[in-house]
Design an enzyme around this catalytic site. Structure first.
Site, PDB file in Angstrom:
ATOM      1  N   GLN A  84      43.370  36.397  18.189  1.00 45.08           N
ATOM      2  CA  GLN A  84      42.106  35.802  18.654  1.00 45.08           C
ATOM      3  C   GLN A  84      41.457  36.759  19.649  1.00 45.08           C
ATOM      4  O   GLN A  84      41.933  36.885  20.783  1.00 45.08           O
ATOM      5  CB  GLN A  84      42.443  34.466  19.329  1.00 45.08           C
ATOM      6  CG  GLN A  84      41.298  33.724  19.944  1.00 45.08           C
ATOM      7  CD  GLN A  84      41.808  32.611  20.865  1.00 45.08           C
ATOM      8  OE1 GLN A  84      42.987  32.559  21.200  1.00 45.08           O
ATOM      9  NE2 GLN A  84      40.920  31.735  21.280  1.00 45.08           N
ATOM     10  N   SER A 132      38.660  37.126  24.873  1.00 47.12           N
ATOM     11  CA  SER A 132      38.518  37.604  26.259  1.00 47.12           C
ATOM     12  C   SER A 132      38.195  39.099  26.310  1.00 47.12           C
ATOM     13  O   SER A 132      38.681  39.883  25.503  1.00 47.12           O
ATOM     14  CB  SER A 132      39.819  37.378  27.031  1.00 47.12           C
ATOM     15  OG  SER A 132      40.192  36.033  26.952  1.00 47.12           O
ATOM     16  N   SER A 155      46.861  38.065  22.307  1.00 49.05           N
ATOM     17  CA  SER A 155      48.233  37.753  21.885  1.00 49.05           C
ATOM     18  C   SER A 155      48.405  38.120  20.420  1.00 49.05           C
ATOM     19  O   SER A 155      47.493  37.885  19.611  1.00 49.05           O
ATOM     20  CB  SER A 155      48.518  36.261  22.046  1.00 49.05           C
ATOM     21  OG  SER A 155      48.298  35.871  23.376  1.00 49.05           O
ATOM     22  N   GLU A 161      42.727  25.013  20.183  1.00 46.90           N
ATOM     23  CA  GLU A 161      43.747  25.691  20.996  1.00 46.90           C
ATOM     24  C   GLU A 161      44.297  24.727  22.042  1.00 46.90           C
ATOM     25  O   GLU A 161      45.505  24.602  22.225  1.00 46.90           O
ATOM     26  CB  GLU A 161      43.120  26.911  21.671  1.00 46.90           C
ATOM     27  CG  GLU A 161      44.116  27.753  22.447  1.00 46.90           C
ATOM     28  CD  GLU A 161      43.511  29.075  22.918  1.00 46.90           C
ATOM     29  OE1 GLU A 161      42.277  29.124  23.121  1.00 46.90           O
ATOM     30  OE2 GLU A 161      44.271  30.034  23.078  1.00 46.90           O
ATOM     31  N   GLU A 202      41.541  25.748  36.548  1.00 44.94           N
ATOM     32  CA  GLU A 202      40.243  25.442  37.188  1.00 44.94           C
ATOM     33  C   GLU A 202      39.193  25.147  36.111  1.00 44.94           C
ATOM     34  O   GLU A 202      38.381  24.223  36.259  1.00 44.94           O
ATOM     35  CB  GLU A 202      39.778  26.629  38.057  1.00 44.94           C
ATOM     36  CG  GLU A 202      40.586  26.850  39.325  1.00 44.94           C
ATOM     37  CD  GLU A 202      41.956  27.490  39.065  1.00 44.94           C
ATOM     38  OE1 GLU A 202      42.139  28.119  38.007  1.00 44.94           O
ATOM     39  OE2 GLU A 202      42.838  27.342  39.933  1.00 44.94           O
TER      40      GLU A 202
HETATM   41  C1  LIG Z   1      49.756  34.696  28.170  1.00 48.27           C
HETATM   42  C2  LIG Z   1      48.290  34.865  27.882  1.00 48.27           C
HETATM   43  C3  LIG Z   1      47.854  34.948  26.569  1.00 48.27           C
HETATM   44  C4  LIG Z   1      46.497  35.119  26.295  1.00 48.27           C
HETATM   45  N1  LIG Z   1      46.096  35.258  24.976  1.00 48.27           N
HETATM   46  C5  LIG Z   1      44.793  35.470  24.701  1.00 48.27           C
HETATM   47  C6  LIG Z   1      44.360  35.695  23.345  1.00 48.27           C
HETATM   48  O1  LIG Z   1      45.172  35.679  22.401  1.00 48.27           O
HETATM   49  N2  LIG Z   1      43.060  35.940  23.108  1.00 48.27           N
HETATM   50  C7  LIG Z   1      42.132  35.955  24.121  1.00 48.27           C
HETATM   51  O2  LIG Z   1      40.961  36.169  23.830  1.00 48.27           O
HETATM   52  N3  LIG Z   1      42.494  35.773  25.420  1.00 48.27           N
HETATM   53  C8  LIG Z   1      43.799  35.533  25.716  1.00 48.27           C
HETATM   54  N4  LIG Z   1      44.194  35.347  27.029  1.00 48.27           N
HETATM   55  C9  LIG Z   1      43.195  35.487  28.083  1.00 48.27           C
HETATM   56  C10 LIG Z   1      42.804  34.182  28.769  1.00 48.27           C
HETATM   57  O3  LIG Z   1      42.027  33.386  27.923  1.00 48.27           O
HETATM   58  C11 LIG Z   1      42.057  34.581  30.060  1.00 48.27           C
HETATM   59  O4  LIG Z   1      42.963  35.284  30.887  1.00 48.27           O
HETATM   60  C12 LIG Z   1      41.531  33.350  30.792  1.00 48.27           C
HETATM   61  O5  LIG Z   1      40.489  32.753  30.067  1.00 48.27           O
HETATM   62  C13 LIG Z   1      41.049  33.699  32.212  1.00 48.27           C
HETATM   63  O6  LIG Z   1      40.153  34.758  32.188  1.00 48.27           O
HETATM   64  P1  LIG Z   1      40.336  36.018  33.169  1.00 48.27           P
HETATM   65  O7  LIG Z   1      41.736  36.490  33.019  1.00 48.27           O
HETATM   66  O8  LIG Z   1      39.234  36.977  32.867  1.00 48.27           O
HETATM   67  O9  LIG Z   1      40.180  35.427  34.632  1.00 48.27           O
HETATM   68  P2  LIG Z   1      38.820  35.102  35.386  1.00 48.27           P
HETATM   69  O10 LIG Z   1      37.915  34.384  34.458  1.00 48.27           O
HETATM   70  O11 LIG Z   1      38.311  36.336  36.024  1.00 48.27           O
HETATM   71  O12 LIG Z   1      39.291  34.076  36.483  1.00 48.27           O
HETATM   72  C14 LIG Z   1      39.875  34.490  37.732  1.00 48.27           C
HETATM   73  C15 LIG Z   1      40.101  33.246  38.586  1.00 48.27           C
HETATM   74  O13 LIG Z   1      38.852  32.619  38.897  1.00 48.27           O
HETATM   75  C16 LIG Z   1      38.854  31.249  38.510  1.00 48.27           C
HETATM   76  N5  LIG Z   1      37.532  30.845  38.024  1.00 48.27           N
HETATM   77  C17 LIG Z   1      36.739  31.542  37.168  1.00 48.27           C
HETATM   78  N6  LIG Z   1      35.609  30.849  36.922  1.00 48.27           N
HETATM   79  C18 LIG Z   1      35.669  29.690  37.615  1.00 48.27           C
HETATM   80  C19 LIG Z   1      34.806  28.553  37.755  1.00 48.27           C
HETATM   81  N7  LIG Z   1      33.631  28.467  37.116  1.00 48.27           N
HETATM   82  N8  LIG Z   1      35.215  27.535  38.563  1.00 48.27           N
HETATM   83  C20 LIG Z   1      36.405  27.580  39.222  1.00 48.27           C
HETATM   84  N9  LIG Z   1      37.271  28.657  39.136  1.00 48.27           N
HETATM   85  C21 LIG Z   1      36.903  29.688  38.334  1.00 48.27           C
HETATM   86  C22 LIG Z   1      39.884  31.180  37.389  1.00 48.27           C
HETATM   87  O14 LIG Z   1      40.410  29.877  37.221  1.00 48.27           O
HETATM   88  C23 LIG Z   1      40.940  32.182  37.852  1.00 48.27           C
HETATM   89  O15 LIG Z   1      41.813  31.566  38.786  1.00 48.27           O
HETATM   90  C24 LIG Z   1      45.549  35.182  27.339  1.00 48.27           C
HETATM   91  C25 LIG Z   1      45.988  35.074  28.672  1.00 48.27           C
HETATM   92  C26 LIG Z   1      47.342  34.920  28.942  1.00 48.27           C
HETATM   93  C27 LIG Z   1      47.783  34.821  30.365  1.00 48.27           C
END
Ligand SMILES: Cc1cc2nc3c(=O)[nH]c(=O)nc-3n(C[C@H](O)[C@H](O)[C@H](O)COP(=O)(O)OP(=O)(O)OC[C@H]3O[C@@H](n4cnc5c(N)ncnc54)[C@H](O)[C@@H]3O)c2cc1C
Length: 396
Positions: free
Chosen positions: A128, A131, A163, A246, A379
């Protein structure tokens, strides 16, 4: 909500139990504890083929697409029974749980014919690609570009945390196809062959030591226009379909896994000694074990509520976010309790002679940290519940 099984569901369960008794490989987890991630994946892929050949892959998928046409409750029974039988998980996790259902909902007849059966058999593994380095929680900020040139899109950009990117044959990729658009508009959902020239996969190492996810780079990757899923420029609603599945499906599997782990932990607490008495006699740990048991039971009941609603409406609703929050935060608390029950043994990983259960507890503790980030952070789930369930103003 009626939690008793009908005669048909009981018959389904008994038939499945018989099949699992005859087919689940014995002691597969301990025998494979020394495998590399790739070897383990090959084994899981072969297992999915066996499940498919037995007619049990995609239990709730329509028969027309190779599924069994069973009810959602039968899908739940399948998940529970396979976990209780200690069966290996299916390799094509994202294809089966997220991307297949999205193709069923949005795909053309040709796309359904082309992709669905191979998802069920595990012949084609999916990842998928949502991100990006600057678009995680705020997915609508994505910038991977898909420029339409005659009958192809030309894709350029980067995805991250993908992933199974290292194992995938296909990627469900959300792209910006209108360069003048912003946010949720002008997006297109593409089905991309991972063997296309210009696709580069770079593994990322996690704290478990594995590289379960990857970075994906796309450089002038040509994707035929017929690989757009849903309408060009309307990819946001297709992507939301994937995210709803999901959140709704991951919890089902987890609840049974937690129950199995919990019973094993209680057994360990009864047999292990610390400070001259059995761990199960420690008053604080007894409280924590009881609390974990209650939380896992609440998760099961919440899941039943979500299934009931989904069988009535046909689609997972925003309550999927309640389930997602519930299982991910519960697991971190539960793994912490497990670490306290096991004491120093909790830190021993696979390969260490004294490791309990082939190091599974150390792995589960570390892996649980990612649970509150993947599939939308806690969040973000609270924001969704606040807005779509409680009707509070949006947070952005
Ligand atoms: C084990 C694992 C597997 C994954 N697999 C996939 C995959 O297969 N495909 C894929 O596309 N992605 C995947 N991801 C990515 C995942 O979807 C993102 O890490 C997640 O959506 C958070 O985005 P970010 O890491 O950019 O953090 P950010 O969006 O930068 O967030 C940073 C912090 O800010 C907080 N925050 C952000 N916006 C807000 C808001 N509006 N209100 C309150 N708090 C907020 C968040 O909760 C977090 O604590 C995976 C992640 C992990 C850990």
């Amino acid at each position: 909500m009626d939690l008793t099984f009908t005669a048909q569901e009981l018959q389904f369960r008994d038939e499945l139990r018989g099949w699992l008794r005859r087919n689940v490989p014995r002691d597969w987890a301990s025998q494979r504890s020394g495998d590399s991630m790739e070897e383990r994946f090959r084994f899981l892929r072969a297992w999915q083929k066996t499940v498919y050949a037995g007619g049990w892959a995609g239990v709730a998928w329509p028969k027309a697409y190779g599924g069994r046409g069973a009810s959602l409750m039968e899908q739940v029974i399948f998940t529970e029974e396979t976990a209780l039988a200690g069966a290996p998980p299916l390799a094509n996790v994202l294809g089966l749980g997220l991307i297949g259902p999205t193709i069923i909902a949005f795909g053309s007849a040709g796309q359904k014919q082309r992709y669905l059966d191979r998802i069920l058999s595990g012949e084609e593994i999916w990842c998928q690609g949502f991100s990006e380095p600057n678009a995680g929680s705020d997915l609508a900020g994505l910038r991977t570009e898909a420029r339409l040139e005659d009958d192809h899109f030309v894709v350029n950009g980067q995805k991250v945390w993908t992933s199974y990117g290292w194992a995938a044959d296909w990627c469900a990729l959300i792209t910006r196809s209108d360069p003048n658009s912003s946010r949720h508009h002008g997006l297109t959902y593409l089905l991309v062959d991972m063997k296309s020239p210009g696709v580069e996969v770079r593994p990322l190492r996690q704290m478990t030591g594995e590289s379960e996810f990857c970075e994906l780079f796309f450089r002038d990757v040509r994707v035929p226009v017929e690989n757009a899923l849903g309408k060009i420029g309307e990819g946001w609603s297709v992507a939301i379909g994937t995210l709803m599945h999901e959140r709704a499906t991951l919890g089902a599997q987890m609840q049974v896994t937690f129950r199995r782990q919990f019973h094993r932990l209680a057994e360990l607490a009864r047999s292990m000694e610390r400070g001259g008495r059995r761990v199960s006699e420690d008053p604080l740990l007894r409280q924590k074990l009881a609390q974990s048991y209650i939380e896992i039971e609440i998760l099961r009941l919440n899941q039943m509520r979500a299934i009931t609603r989904q069988s009535q409406t046909g689609v997972p609703g925003p309550e999927g976010s309640i389930l997602k929050l519930n299982w991910s935060e519960l697991n971190q608390r539960f793994q912490q309790t497990a670490a306290e029950v096991l004491g120093p043994y909790a830190q021993l990983t696979a390969g260490s002679e004294a490791a309990v259960d082939s190091g599974q507890w150390a792995y589960s503790y570390l892996r649980a940290r990612g649970n509150t980030i993947e599939a939308g952070t806690s969040e973000i789930q609270r924001n969704i519940i606040g807005h779509f369930v409680l009707g509070l103003p949006k947070s952005y």
